[in-house]
Scaffold this motif. Sequence first.
Motif, PDB file in Angstrom:
ATOM      1  N   ARG A 130       0.844  -1.187   0.000  1.00 56.76           N
ATOM      2  CA  ARG A 130       0.000   0.000   0.000  1.00 56.76           C
ATOM      3  C   ARG A 130       0.888   1.249   0.000  1.00 56.76           C
ATOM      4  O   ARG A 130       1.739   1.416   0.873  1.00 56.76           O
ATOM      5  CB  ARG A 130      -0.925   0.046   1.218  1.00 56.76           C
ATOM      6  CG  ARG A 130      -1.907   1.228   1.181  1.00 56.76           C
ATOM      7  CD  ARG A 130      -2.895   1.221   2.338  1.00 56.76           C
ATOM      8  NE  ARG A 130      -2.328   1.849   3.531  1.00 56.76           N
ATOM      9  CZ  ARG A 130      -1.879   1.197   4.586  1.00 56.76           C
ATOM     10  NH1 ARG A 130      -1.904  -0.132   4.615  1.00 56.76           N
ATOM     11  NH2 ARG A 130      -1.400   1.844   5.634  1.00 56.76           N
ATOM     12  N   GLU A 132       0.961   5.438  -0.046  1.00 53.17           N
ATOM     13  CA  GLU A 132       0.182   6.651   0.212  1.00 53.17           C
ATOM     14  C   GLU A 132       1.054   7.856  -0.112  1.00 53.17           C
ATOM     15  O   GLU A 132       2.221   7.908   0.272  1.00 53.17           O
ATOM     16  CB  GLU A 132      -0.249   6.707   1.681  1.00 53.17           C
ATOM     17  CG  GLU A 132      -1.095   5.520   2.130  1.00 53.17           C
ATOM     18  CD  GLU A 132      -1.408   5.576   3.622  1.00 53.17           C
ATOM     19  OE1 GLU A 132      -0.994   6.564   4.273  1.00 53.17           O
ATOM     20  OE2 GLU A 132      -2.056   4.645   4.124  1.00 53.17           O
ATOM     21  N   TYR A 163       6.196   0.729 -10.247  1.00 59.59           N
ATOM     22  CA  TYR A 163       4.751   0.889 -10.346  1.00 59.59           C
ATOM     23  C   TYR A 163       4.395   2.372 -10.468  1.00 59.59           C
ATOM     24  O   TYR A 163       4.848   3.182  -9.654  1.00 59.59           O
ATOM     25  CB  TYR A 163       4.055   0.337  -9.092  1.00 59.59           C
ATOM     26  CG  TYR A 163       4.395  -1.093  -8.760  1.00 59.59           C
ATOM     27  CD1 TYR A 163       3.615  -2.141  -9.236  1.00 59.59           C
ATOM     28  CD2 TYR A 163       5.492  -1.396  -7.954  1.00 59.59           C
ATOM     29  CE1 TYR A 163       3.914  -3.463  -8.924  1.00 59.59           C
ATOM     30  CE2 TYR A 163       5.806  -2.714  -7.637  1.00 59.59           C
ATOM     31  CZ  TYR A 163       5.020  -3.739  -8.125  1.00 59.59           C
ATOM     32  OH  TYR A 163       5.332  -5.040  -7.809  1.00 59.59           O
ATOM     33  N   LEU A 165       2.063   5.437  -9.700  1.00 58.93           N
ATOM     34  CA  LEU A 165       1.094   5.671  -8.631  1.00 58.93           C
ATOM     35  C   LEU A 165       0.014   6.660  -9.053  1.00 58.93           C
ATOM     36  O   LEU A 165      -1.162   6.341  -9.080  1.00 58.93           O
ATOM     37  CB  LEU A 165       1.807   6.178  -7.367  1.00 58.93           C
ATOM     38  CG  LEU A 165       2.775   5.194  -6.699  1.00 58.93           C
ATOM     39  CD1 LEU A 165       3.349   5.805  -5.423  1.00 58.93           C
ATOM     40  CD2 LEU A 165       2.084   3.872  -6.386  1.00 58.93           C
ATOM     41  N   GLY A 166       0.399   7.877  -9.358  1.00 61.15           N
ATOM     42  CA  GLY A 166      -0.576   8.899  -9.716  1.00 61.15           C
ATOM     43  C   GLY A 166       0.104  10.240  -9.858  1.00 61.15           C
ATOM     44  O   GLY A 166       1.328  10.319  -9.996  1.00 61.15           O
ATOM     45  N   GLY A 172      -3.351  10.470  -2.687  1.00 58.53           N
ATOM     46  CA  GLY A 172      -4.123   9.238  -2.811  1.00 58.53           C
ATOM     47  C   GLY A 172      -3.431   8.038  -2.209  1.00 58.53           C
ATOM     48  O   GLY A 172      -2.349   8.125  -1.616  1.00 58.53           O
ATOM     49  N   THR A 173      -4.072   6.896  -2.388  1.00 56.71           N
ATOM     50  CA  THR A 173      -3.577   5.604  -1.904  1.00 56.71           C
ATOM     51  C   THR A 173      -3.730   4.591  -3.021  1.00 56.71           C
ATOM     52  O   THR A 173      -4.740   4.598  -3.738  1.00 56.71           O
ATOM     53  CB  THR A 173      -4.378   5.127  -0.672  1.00 56.71           C
ATOM     54  OG1 THR A 173      -4.252   6.096   0.366  1.00 56.71           O
ATOM     55  CG2 THR A 173      -3.844   3.787  -0.166  1.00 56.71           C
ATOM     56  N   LYS A 174      -2.743   3.727  -3.156  1.00 57.64           N
ATOM     57  CA  LYS A 174      -2.831   2.681  -4.166  1.00 57.64           C
ATOM     58  C   LYS A 174      -2.319   1.381  -3.575  1.00 57.64           C
ATOM     59  O   LYS A 174      -1.293   1.369  -2.885  1.00 57.64           O
ATOM     60  CB  LYS A 174      -2.014   3.061  -5.411  1.00 57.64           C
ATOM     61  CG  LYS A 174      -2.263   2.150  -6.616  1.00 57.64           C
ATOM     62  CD  LYS A 174      -1.664   2.740  -7.873  1.00 57.64           C
ATOM     63  CE  LYS A 174      -2.039   1.923  -9.100  1.00 57.64           C
ATOM     64  NZ  LYS A 174      -1.512   2.532 -10.358  1.00 57.64           N
ATOM     65  N   GLU A 175      -3.042   0.291  -3.852  1.00 60.46           N
ATOM     66  CA  GLU A 175      -2.643  -1.032  -3.371  1.00 60.46           C
ATOM     67  C   GLU A 175      -2.424  -1.966  -4.550  1.00 60.46           C
ATOM     68  O   GLU A 175      -3.102  -1.864  -5.577  1.00 60.46           O
ATOM     69  CB  GLU A 175      -3.706  -1.615  -2.439  1.00 60.46           C
ATOM     70  CG  GLU A 175      -3.870  -0.852  -1.133  1.00 60.46           C
ATOM     71  CD  GLU A 175      -4.791  -1.574  -0.159  1.00 60.46           C
ATOM     72  OE1 GLU A 175      -5.486  -2.531  -0.593  1.00 60.46           O
ATOM     73  OE2 GLU A 175      -4.830  -1.192   1.018  1.00 60.46           O
ATOM     74  N   PHE A 176      -1.466  -2.880  -4.375  1.00 68.17           N
ATOM     75  CA  PHE A 176      -1.205  -3.886  -5.405  1.00 68.17           C
ATOM     76  C   PHE A 176      -0.513  -5.071  -4.746  1.00 68.17           C
ATOM     77  O   PHE A 176       0.131  -4.937  -3.691  1.00 68.17           O
ATOM     78  CB  PHE A 176      -0.359  -3.321  -6.547  1.00 68.17           C
ATOM     79  CG  PHE A 176       0.817  -2.498  -6.101  1.00 68.17           C
ATOM     80  CD1 PHE A 176       2.038  -3.094  -5.827  1.00 68.17           C
ATOM     81  CD2 PHE A 176       0.696  -1.126  -5.948  1.00 68.17           C
ATOM     82  CE1 PHE A 176       3.116  -2.346  -5.419  1.00 68.17           C
ATOM     83  CE2 PHE A 176       1.784  -0.370  -5.535  1.00 68.17           C
ATOM     84  CZ  PHE A 176       2.993  -0.983  -5.277  1.00 68.17           C
TER      85      PHE A 176
END
Length: 212
Positions: A130, A132, A163, A165-166, A172-176
Motif C-alpha cells: 500500500r 500513500e 509501479y 502511482l498517480g 491518494g492511496t494505491k494497493e497492489f
Amino acid sequence: MAIFHSHIFDNASGSVGNVTMCKYKGKSIAKGKIFFKRKKQSPAQVIQQTRFKVLSDLSYHFYAAIQAGFPRQSWSTARTRFIGMNQNAVEIDAETLDVTIRLERVTCTTGNLTPPAVEVHIRENERIVRAEWLRQPLSPLAKDEDDIFLVIHDTKEQDTLAYPLGKRGVPGTKEFPLHKDFTPANCVAYAFVLSPVNTRASVSKYTNIILE
C-alpha cells in the motif's frame, strides 16, 4: 619482417635475440618478435574497475526501475547513466576489496525536481503493498502534473519492479499485490517523479517499508 640474400644464412633457422629466421618459398626471412608488456594497475584503478563491475551487475537488478526512470532513452544509455550517477553507492575496502552496496544511496533517476512524499506499507499476511502519497507545496520543481512512481526492490532476489502511482497534485492511496517471489522483510522502496511534459525528473528517494 625482412627478406635477405646471404650465402652465410642460406640454411639458417631459429631465433637469435628478438629475431626469428626461417625459409619461405625459397627465400630467407627474418622476423622480429613482438612483445606486449602489461602495465601494472594502480590500487586506484583496481578499485574503480571493481566498482564498475559491481554497478554493471547492479544495473540489471534495477532494470525495471531504470527503464521507468529513463523512459525516453535506450537501455544502453540509461544503464550507462545509472552506473555513472551511483558511484558513491558502492564502497570498496582498499586492502581487501570487500564491497559494500549502500542501497539508501542508490538512485535510478536523476534530476532537480522535488522527490515525492510517499509512505509504503506491506501487509505481510496478505502480501499487499500500500502506497500513500501527499500533495506537496507547488513550486517550479514540484508541479501538480508530475507523475509519481514507486520502486520495490527485493535485496535477496536481487530484482526490482516499478509501479506508477498517480499525480503529485492529487493525494491518494494505491494497493497492489507483492510479487510472488518477493519477501516483505527483504524489500526496500524508492519513489521518484517524472514530468509528463519534458524530460525532467527527481532523484529516487529511498523509503523504509512499514511491515504490518
